[in-house]
Design a protein around this motif. Structure first.
Motif, PDB file in Angstrom:
ATOM      1  N   PRO A 132       5.236  95.332  40.089  1.00 14.30           N
ATOM      2  CA  PRO A 132       4.407  94.979  40.158  1.00 14.30           C
ATOM      3  C   PRO A 132       5.180  92.891  40.928  1.00 14.30           C
ATOM      4  O   PRO A 132       3.836  92.382  41.626  1.00 14.30           O
ATOM      5  CB  PRO A 132       3.296  94.465  39.392  1.00 14.30           C
ATOM      6  N   ASP A 133       5.827  92.510  40.085  1.00 17.03           N
ATOM      7  CA  ASP A 133       6.237  91.300  40.778  1.00 17.03           C
ATOM      8  C   ASP A 133       6.927  91.976  42.007  1.00 17.03           C
ATOM      9  O   ASP A 133       8.064  90.682  42.654  1.00 17.03           O
ATOM     10  CB  ASP A 133       7.314  91.245  40.016  1.00 17.03           C
ATOM     11  N   TYR A 134       7.461  93.408  42.567  1.00 16.78           N
ATOM     12  CA  TYR A 134       8.204  93.643  43.899  1.00 16.78           C
ATOM     13  C   TYR A 134       9.941  93.446  43.258  1.00 16.78           C
ATOM     14  O   TYR A 134      10.636  93.575  44.455  1.00 16.78           O
ATOM     15  CB  TYR A 134       8.084  92.394  45.314  1.00 16.78           C
ATOM     16  N   VAL A 135       9.957  94.142  42.628  1.00 17.57           N
ATOM     17  CA  VAL A 135      11.738  93.913  41.162  1.00 17.57           C
ATOM     18  C   VAL A 135      11.943  95.387  41.927  1.00 17.57           C
ATOM     19  O   VAL A 135      11.000  95.970  41.071  1.00 17.57           O
ATOM     20  CB  VAL A 135      11.606  92.797  40.644  1.00 17.57           C
ATOM     21  N   GLN A 136      12.827  95.401  42.235  1.00 21.76           N
ATOM     22  CA  GLN A 136      13.089  97.818  41.921  1.00 21.76           C
ATOM     23  C   GLN A 136      13.946  96.877  40.337  1.00 21.76           C
ATOM     24  O   GLN A 136      15.064  96.249  40.232  1.00 21.76           O
ATOM     25  CB  GLN A 136      14.714  97.633  42.731  1.00 21.76           C
ATOM     26  N   ARG A 137      13.864  98.135  40.390  1.00 22.90           N
ATOM     27  CA  ARG A 137      14.130  97.764  38.628  1.00 22.90           C
ATOM     28  C   ARG A 137      14.752  99.734  38.879  1.00 22.90           C
ATOM     29  O   ARG A 137      14.013 100.805  38.813  1.00 22.90           O
ATOM     30  CB  ARG A 137      12.820  97.904  37.510  1.00 22.90           C
ATOM     31  N   PRO A 138      16.163 100.541  38.108  1.00 24.70           N
ATOM     32  CA  PRO A 138      16.339 101.803  37.670  1.00 24.70           C
ATOM     33  C   PRO A 138      15.420 102.377  36.909  1.00 24.70           C
ATOM     34  O   PRO A 138      14.466 101.666  35.945  1.00 24.70           O
ATOM     35  CB  PRO A 138      17.446 100.913  37.122  1.00 24.70           C
ATOM     36  N   VAL A 139      15.241 103.797  37.330  1.00 23.73           N
ATOM     37  CA  VAL A 139      14.384 104.695  36.581  1.00 23.73           C
ATOM     38  C   VAL A 139      15.123 105.739  36.015  1.00 23.73           C
ATOM     39  O   VAL A 139      15.941 106.581  37.243  1.00 23.73           O
ATOM     40  CB  VAL A 139      13.893 105.088  37.041  1.00 23.73           C
ATOM     41  N   TRP A 140      15.602 106.232  34.929  1.00 21.33           N
ATOM     42  CA  TRP A 140      16.256 107.223  33.608  1.00 21.33           C
ATOM     43  C   TRP A 140      15.800 107.966  33.553  1.00 21.33           C
ATOM     44  O   TRP A 140      14.395 107.656  32.865  1.00 21.33           O
ATOM     45  CB  TRP A 140      17.241 106.581  32.992  1.00 21.33           C
ATOM     46  N   GLN A 141      16.396 109.027  33.721  1.00 22.03           N
ATOM     47  CA  GLN A 141      15.553 111.034  32.390  1.00 22.03           C
ATOM     48  C   GLN A 141      16.248 110.945  31.294  1.00 22.03           C
ATOM     49  O   GLN A 141      17.057 109.669  31.415  1.00 22.03           O
ATOM     50  CB  GLN A 141      16.999 111.662  32.981  1.00 22.03           C
ATOM     51  N   PRO A 142      15.317 110.998  30.206  1.00 23.67           N
ATOM     52  CA  PRO A 142      15.925 111.268  29.234  1.00 23.67           C
ATOM     53  C   PRO A 142      17.595 110.622  28.819  1.00 23.67           C
ATOM     54  O   PRO A 142      17.937 112.083  29.866  1.00 23.67           O
ATOM     55  CB  PRO A 142      15.051 111.865  28.594  1.00 23.67           C
TER      56      PRO A 142
END
Length: 163
Positions: free
Chosen positions: A32-42
């Protein structure tokens, strides 16, 4: 014919496979702050053959990044370096008490033979993530507990420096 499967007994008799933990990249999300964040699989655990980088390659790598440590990893399954076209990559591996990032895919035989050779670069001292975690471990300033690394039997002892 899977030549890798045929050579496994000989390879592992000289240099045994080890268990490594892997966080595979699943892309990124924008908060929501327009910052890209990585997403990881388990996080999963897999068998891998971890080897030092050959001398001639290391000479070239040291010219590019003089203070970095690399390893070549032969892993059962697919691992990915950064690939902007597919918006994935930069998988994280955990072994020897460190977090390592896939820097380059050297050989990709995952679809047919079931293995991949990647070059990883050491990022930081880091505790072992739990299987199923979907975030890299959060670090405080302390070193990880010795009990956090169950595969200590494959780690080499550091030579003692005497007076």
């Amino acid at each position: 014919m899977n030549l890798h499967a045929l050579t496994r007994k000989v390879i592992t008799s000289v240099h045994p496979d080890r268990k490594v933990r892997v966080l595979r990249s699943a892309g990124q999300t924008i908060g929501p702050d327009y910052v890209q964040r990585p997403v990881w699989q388990p996080c999963v655990e897999m068998s891998a053959q971890v080897q030092p980088v050959p001398d001639k390659t290391l000479q070239w790598l040291l010219q590019a990044r003089s203070s970095s440590v690399w390893r070549d990893v032969y892993a059962y399954g697919a691992l990915y370096g950064l690939d902007r076209t597919t918006e994935r990559g930069g998988d994280l591996l955990y072994f020897d008490g460190y977090e390592w990032q896939v820097d380059q895919v050297l050989e990709d035989f995952a679809p047919g033979a079931g293995w991949t050779k990647v070059r990883v670069i050491r990022l930081r001292v880091c505790p072992l993530p739990a299987v199923g975690d979907s975030q890299p471990p959060v670090m405080d300033d302390a070193r990880p507990d010795e009990g956090a690394w169950p595969d200590n039997q494959n780690q080499q002892e550091s030579p003692e420096v005497g007076p």
